[in-house]
Motif scaffolding. Structure first.
Motif, PDB file in Angstrom:
ATOM      1  N   ASP A   1      -7.291  -1.210   3.590  1.00  0.00           N
ATOM      2  CA  ASP A   1      -7.631  -1.222   2.181  1.00  0.00           C
ATOM      3  C   ASP A   1      -7.159   0.070   1.538  1.00  0.00           C
ATOM      4  O   ASP A   1      -7.212   1.140   2.141  1.00  0.00           O
ATOM      5  CB  ASP A   1      -9.142  -1.340   1.995  1.00  0.00           C
ATOM      6  CG  ASP A   1      -9.665  -2.674   2.500  1.00  0.00           C
ATOM      7  OD1 ASP A   1      -8.856  -3.454   3.006  1.00  0.00           O
ATOM      8  OD2 ASP A   1     -10.877  -2.908   2.390  1.00  0.00           O
ATOM      9  N   ASP A   2      -6.691  -0.017   0.297  1.00  0.00           N
ATOM     10  CA  ASP A   2      -6.288   1.153  -0.456  1.00  0.00           C
ATOM     11  C   ASP A   2      -7.402   1.489  -1.425  1.00  0.00           C
ATOM     12  O   ASP A   2      -7.687   0.725  -2.347  1.00  0.00           O
ATOM     13  CB  ASP A   2      -4.976   0.868  -1.196  1.00  0.00           C
ATOM     14  CG  ASP A   2      -4.345   2.135  -1.734  1.00  0.00           C
ATOM     15  OD1 ASP A   2      -5.101   3.044  -2.147  1.00  0.00           O
ATOM     16  OD2 ASP A   2      -3.109   2.214  -1.760  1.00  0.00           O
ATOM     17  N   ALA A   3      -8.048   2.639  -1.243  1.00  0.00           N
ATOM     18  CA  ALA A   3      -9.203   3.014  -2.062  1.00  0.00           C
ATOM     19  C   ALA A   3      -8.836   3.122  -3.536  1.00  0.00           C
ATOM     20  O   ALA A   3      -9.700   2.974  -4.399  1.00  0.00           O
ATOM     21  CB  ALA A   3      -9.785   4.334  -1.558  1.00  0.00           C
TER      22      ALA A   3
ATOM     23  N   ALA B   1      -9.879  -0.157  -5.315  1.00  0.00           N
ATOM     24  CA  ALA B   1     -11.186  -0.749  -5.010  1.00  0.00           C
ATOM     25  C   ALA B   1     -11.852  -1.363  -6.240  1.00  0.00           C
ATOM     26  O   ALA B   1     -12.489  -2.417  -6.142  1.00  0.00           O
ATOM     27  CB  ALA B   1     -12.100   0.299  -4.390  1.00  0.00           C
TER      28      ALA B   1
END
Length: 234
Positions: free
Chosen positions: A2-4, A7
């Motif tokens: 996941d790429d923060a 989010a």
């Protein structure tokens, strides 16, 4: 991974960022929606290679056509519509050379989710195989409607948006498809009642399980072809 950064960003904002030149935005969309797109494609086409190619074709098309999205539907609906259309195109092209999927045990085994084929009781395994085999005998348009409504548990209205047809058309395709399935599945109903479980309800997919994407081309990149490893090749 996941790429923060993404989010709290909506699907539509991701698509807008992709159009604006953000290199990782489309990869995040792929990560969010790959599993369900793969599940729909696999159950519609009944073949892992064909499903993987259809999803890849669809995501390449979406990648290139993102600037045409006008927000009249949800991004996920738009992606599903492109994917189903890619599946139907492949199903129509394959119709003339189609072999009978109901007699192809290896292909039917591949339709089962990995956790089901490994852990489910033998009777449930057999019922699921017979159901999918019968489903594979339907015309592509009826099969797509039943996959969305009866197996993926989409509301009819949402399935209509995905298929880009009126609600009545989805209802009609489902009704015709179910009518064609009845003589093939009557014996399953009796067995399902004996076990106290509905066969079709068991096969609804709330959160589809797919093989993980291949490592160097993860969906975290902006390359839509990353989905090829997300369900196509075991």
């Amino acid at each position: 991974m996941d790429d923060a950064r993404f989010a709290d960003i909506s699907d539509q904002e991701l698509l807008e960022q992709h159009v604006a030149g953000e290199p990782d935005a489309f990869g995040e969309l792929v990560r969010r929606h790959r599993d369900r797109l793969w599940a729909v494609a696999l159950r519609t086409l009944g073949d892992r290679e064909e499903a993987a190619d259809a999803v890849q074709d669809a995501l390449v098309s979406a990648f290139r056509a993102a600037h045409t999205f006008r927000g009249r539907s949800a991004v996920t609906t738009w992606l599903h519509r492109i994917t189903v259309n890619a599946c139907l195109d492949r199903a129509r092209k394959a119709a003339s050379r189609k072999t009978a999927p109901v007699d192809d045990a290896e292909r039917l085994d591949q339709l089962l989710e990995p956790h089901e084929s490994a852990e489910a009781p033998a009777e449930r395994h057999d019922l699921h195989r017979e159901l999918l085999g019968a489903l594979a005998t339907l015309p592509a348009e009826q099969r797509a409607a039943l996959v969305l409504v009866d197996m993926q548990a989409y509301p009819v209205a949402e399935a209509a948006r995905i298929l880009d047809v009126p609600i009545g058309t989805v209802k009609s395709r489902c009704a015709r498809g179910r009518a064609r399935l009845v003589p093939l599945l009557t014996h399953l109903r009796n067995r399902g009642e004996e076990s106290g479980d509905s066969t079709m309800e068991r096969n609804r997919t709330r959160g589809a399980s797919v093989p993980p994407p291949s490592r160097p081309r993860d969906a975290g990149t902006g390359d839509p072809a990353a989905v090829k490893g997300g369900g196509g090749h075991a």
